[in-house]
Design a protein around this motif. Structure first.
Motif, short mmCIF file in Angstrom:
data_model
loop_
_atom_site.label_atom_id
_atom_site.label_comp_id
_atom_site.label_asym_id
_atom_site.label_seq_id
_atom_site.Cartn_x
_atom_site.Cartn_y
_atom_site.Cartn_z
N THR A 165 50.80 -49.65 -38.29
CA THR A 165 50.77 -51.11 -38.48
C THR A 165 49.41 -51.70 -38.12
OG1 THR A 165 53.13 -51.18 -37.94
CG2 THR A 165 51.93 -53.27 -37.87
N ALA A 166 48.83 -51.23 -37.02
CA ALA A 166 47.53 -51.75 -36.60
C ALA A 166 46.44 -51.46 -37.64
CB ALA A 166 47.15 -51.16 -35.25
N ARG A 167 46.45 -50.23 -38.18
CA ARG A 167 45.44 -49.89 -39.20
C ARG A 167 45.63 -50.74 -40.45
NH1 ARG A 167 42.58 -45.04 -38.36
NH2 ARG A 167 42.09 -45.01 -40.59
N ARG A 168 46.90 -51.00 -40.80
CA ARG A 168 47.15 -51.80 -41.99
C ARG A 168 46.75 -53.25 -41.78
NH1 ARG A 168 52.90 -52.16 -45.30
NH2 ARG A 168 52.14 -53.51 -46.99
N ILE A 169 47.04 -53.81 -40.59
CA ILE A 169 46.68 -55.19 -40.32
C ILE A 169 45.17 -55.35 -40.21
CG2 ILE A 169 46.81 -57.01 -38.57
CD1 ILE A 169 49.63 -56.14 -37.97
N ALA A 170 44.52 -54.39 -39.56
CA ALA A 170 43.08 -54.51 -39.32
C ALA A 170 42.24 -54.12 -40.52
CB ALA A 170 42.69 -53.65 -38.12
N SER A 171 42.84 -53.48 -41.53
CA SER A 171 42.06 -53.02 -42.68
C SER A 171 41.27 -54.14 -43.35
CB SER A 171 43.00 -52.34 -43.69
OG SER A 171 42.28 -51.94 -44.84
N VAL A 173 40.22 -56.91 -42.05
CA VAL A 173 39.19 -57.36 -41.11
C VAL A 173 38.02 -56.39 -41.11
CG1 VAL A 173 38.71 -57.95 -38.71
CG2 VAL A 173 40.92 -58.51 -39.70
N VAL A 174 38.33 -55.09 -41.13
CA VAL A 174 37.27 -54.08 -41.17
C VAL A 174 36.48 -54.20 -42.47
CG1 VAL A 174 36.82 -51.60 -41.22
CG2 VAL A 174 38.55 -52.51 -39.67
N GLU A 175 37.19 -54.40 -43.58
CA GLU A 175 36.50 -54.55 -44.86
C GLU A 175 35.63 -55.81 -44.88
OE1 GLU A 175 39.13 -54.34 -48.17
OE2 GLU A 175 40.10 -52.50 -47.49
N MET A 176 36.14 -56.91 -44.29
CA MET A 176 35.33 -58.13 -44.23
C MET A 176 34.09 -57.93 -43.35
SD MET A 176 37.83 -61.46 -44.19
CE MET A 176 38.86 -60.90 -42.85
N SER A 177 34.24 -57.16 -42.28
CA SER A 177 33.09 -56.89 -41.42
C SER A 177 32.02 -56.10 -42.19
CB SER A 177 33.55 -56.11 -40.19
OG SER A 177 32.45 -55.77 -39.36
N ALA A 178 32.47 -55.09 -42.94
CA ALA A 178 31.52 -54.32 -43.75
C ALA A 178 30.89 -55.18 -44.84
CB ALA A 178 32.23 -53.11 -44.36
N ALA A 179 31.71 -56.05 -45.45
CA ALA A 179 31.19 -56.93 -46.49
C ALA A 179 30.18 -57.92 -45.90
CB ALA A 179 32.33 -57.68 -47.16
N ALA A 180 30.45 -58.42 -44.70
CA ALA A 180 29.52 -59.36 -44.07
C ALA A 180 28.18 -58.69 -43.79
CB ALA A 180 30.13 -59.89 -42.77
N ARG A 181 28.23 -57.42 -43.35
CA ARG A 181 26.97 -56.70 -43.12
C ARG A 181 26.22 -56.50 -44.44
NH1 ARG A 181 30.34 -53.84 -39.47
NH2 ARG A 181 30.71 -52.21 -41.02
N ALA A 182 26.96 -56.26 -45.53
CA ALA A 182 26.32 -56.11 -46.83
C ALA A 182 25.69 -57.42 -47.28
CB ALA A 182 27.34 -55.62 -47.86
N VAL A 183 26.37 -58.55 -47.00
CA VAL A 183 25.81 -59.85 -47.37
C VAL A 183 24.54 -60.13 -46.59
CG1 VAL A 183 26.24 -62.33 -47.27
CG2 VAL A 183 28.03 -60.80 -48.08
N VAL A 184 24.52 -59.75 -45.31
CA VAL A 184 23.31 -59.94 -44.50
C VAL A 184 22.12 -59.20 -45.12
CG1 VAL A 184 22.26 -59.43 -42.26
CG2 VAL A 184 24.57 -60.36 -42.36
N LYS A 185 22.40 -58.05 -45.73
CA LYS A 185 21.34 -57.27 -46.37
C LYS A 185 21.00 -57.79 -47.76
CE LYS A 185 22.54 -53.08 -43.81
NZ LYS A 185 23.00 -51.67 -43.92
N LYS A 193 39.09 -56.69 -51.02
CA LYS A 193 40.37 -56.63 -51.71
C LYS A 193 41.40 -57.47 -50.96
CE LYS A 193 43.94 -53.42 -53.33
NZ LYS A 193 44.39 -52.02 -53.35
N GLU A 194 42.09 -58.32 -51.70
CA GLU A 194 43.07 -59.20 -51.07
C GLU A 194 44.33 -58.42 -50.70
OE1 GLU A 194 43.89 -62.55 -53.52
OE2 GLU A 194 41.77 -63.11 -53.77
N PRO A 195 44.82 -58.57 -49.44
CA PRO A 195 46.06 -57.88 -49.05
C PRO A 195 47.27 -58.52 -49.72
CG PRO A 195 45.31 -59.32 -47.29
CD PRO A 195 44.24 -59.35 -48.36
N SER A 196 48.34 -57.74 -49.81
CA SER A 196 49.57 -58.26 -50.40
C SER A 196 50.22 -59.25 -49.44
CB SER A 196 50.54 -57.11 -50.69
OG SER A 196 50.83 -56.39 -49.52
#
Length: 441
Positions: A165-171, A173-185, A193-196
């Motif tokens: 459950t934790a991995r599914r809920i945090a997925s 957030v983790v993707e947004m964190s990676a995307a934010a780092r990509a935006v900074v670059k 990807k939008e969750p269901s």
């Protein structure tokens, strides 16, 4: 550094395991409490049964007899008890059942045996636990072991479910964190990807994607703005440079006609810079405006009258339908600039023989002004961008029809500075309708 899913999993495990441990502990304690009540009740029944047996045997013989002792010994062995019988002087008469020392005593001291109001002896009942586990103890141990194994299995399941459950809920957030780092670059094409499901986390992902999309659009607008400003300034500057160099080389004589041409290019530069300044003020909400009672009807009538000759020269019919009592609180000069700009656009984009209608109507809370033409209209792909700086659907950039691309941006800023709204609808080849709503005085 712990990952967020690990923190969530540990939190879920702590809560789940604590609940299981507490419930198991309380269940065992509750079972022990009620089981002890059951044992006490059974012991009390055994005591009553043995006393009844003693009473019956003693009444038959009116004394202690071997037959009574035999019955008492048989009952003691069947019940798994160690029974000690004393006379009325506390002298031990006989020990029945197991002769081994008892580990647990169910009755602390001998209980008197009363018959017809007289004490005929004393009875001490003890449980024998020295050699084997009793049936009651075996049942209690089985119950405790079952709860402990159930607790262990549940804790394992809680750990597994918590991690999943934790991995599914945090997925996301983790993707947004990676995307934010990509935006900074500088990578503005990244999306999460939008969750269901439509929960707060899904809304956060959608908002994040919209934010990145808006940043991408703003970056594209910034690049296009730089390009458009360079393009708008390049033409008059190149013209001025060519004219100046021609005068210096003696190729272009400084006649009044040539100097007027140079002056017109300078005025064009001044107009572009002035428009840019107004756009910046409009977007920043810092347009300088006076606050006075303004009759929108009079403003529109004056603008239409001043431009009527130009419309007639192009053989375009302009008509007015104006409510004479349309007062707002605002700046008369700025409102005149709005309607002059809109009528100029209609003039540019309406062919000979066309029609332009101007209407002003007072409603309950708003003054509604409309400028309707049956000109060339605006393409559907260009309509969402008409209020953007330097945007022109005519990409050929002919100034006779395209203008500088700043007029509608300034109009929108002035209308919003009056706490109003502006909408534009158009169909290519059918014409354009602009609607302005201003709050009544």
């Amino acid at each position: 550094m712990k990952r967020i899913w690990m923190k969530l999993a540990l939190a879920f495990m702590a809560v789940g395991a604590s609940g299981i441990l507490i419930s198991t502990f309380l269940s065992i304690k509750e079972m022990d409490y009620h089981f002890n009540l059951y044992i006490d009740e059974v012991n009390e029944k055994h005591q009553k049964a043995l006393l009844s047996l003693i009473h019956e045997g003693y009444q038959q013989e009116n004394m202690w007899s071997e037959q009574t002792f035999l019955k008492l010994d048989t009952a003691s062995r069947v019940l798994g008890l160690r029974v000690s019988l004393y006379d009325d002087q506390h002298r031990i008469l006989r020990v029945f059942g197991s002769k081994e020392s008892a580990a647990i005593t169910s009755i602390d001291e001998p209980q008197p045996i009363v018959l017809d109001g007289n004490i005929i002896g004393y009875l001490l009942i003890q449980h024998n636990h020295s050699s084997a586990i009793t049936l009651e103890e075996h049942f209690q141990m089985a119950h405790t072991n079952a709860l402990q194994w159930t607790m262990f299995v549940l804790i394992v399941l809680v750990c597994l479910v918590s991690v999943f459950t934790a991995r599914r809920i945090a997925s996301p957030v983790v993707e947004m964190s990676a995307a934010a780092r990509a935006v900074v670059k500088g990578n503005l094409s990244v999306r999460v990807k939008e969750p269901s499901g439509m929960d707060e986390l899904s809304g956060l992902v959608i908002a994040f994607n919209h934010l990145i999309q808006n940043l991408q659009q703003q970056e594209e607008l910034r690049k296009r703005l730089t390009s458009d400003i360079a393009h708008e300034l390049r033409t008059p500057l190149n013209t001025l440079l060519a004219q100046t160099e021609g005068m210096i080389d003696g190729v272009w004589k400084p006649t009044p006609e040539h100097l007027e041409a140079t002056r017109s290019e300078v005025l064009r530069l001044i107009r572009i810079v002035s428009d840019l300044d107004q756009v910046i003020q409009a977007e920043a909400g810092s347009i300088n405006m006076s606050r006075e009672n303004v009759n929108v009807s009079k403003v529109v009538e004056n603008i239409v009258d001043s431009m009527r000759v130009i419309f007639q020269q192009k053989q375009i019919t302009i008509t007015c339908s104006i409510d004479s009592n349309a007062w707002v609180m605002g700046d008369e000069h700025r409102l005149a600039q709005v309607f002059a700009n809109l009528l100029t656009n209609s003039l540019k984009h309406t062919s000979m023989g066309g029609e332009v209608d101007v209407m002003v109507e007072k409603q309950v809370k708003n003054i509604v002004a409309k400028v309707v033409d049956n000109g060339s209209g605006i393409a559907a792909k260009d309509l969402p961008h008409v209020f953007e700086r330097f945007y022109r659907g005519d990409r050929s950039r002919h100034r006779e029809t395209g203008g500088s691309g700043l007029g509608l941006t300034i109009v929108k800023g002035i209308v919003e500075a009056h706490h109003g709204e502006i909408d534009i609808s158009s169909e290519e080849g059918r014409g354009t309708t602009v609607i302005i709503r201003l709050p009544c005085k």
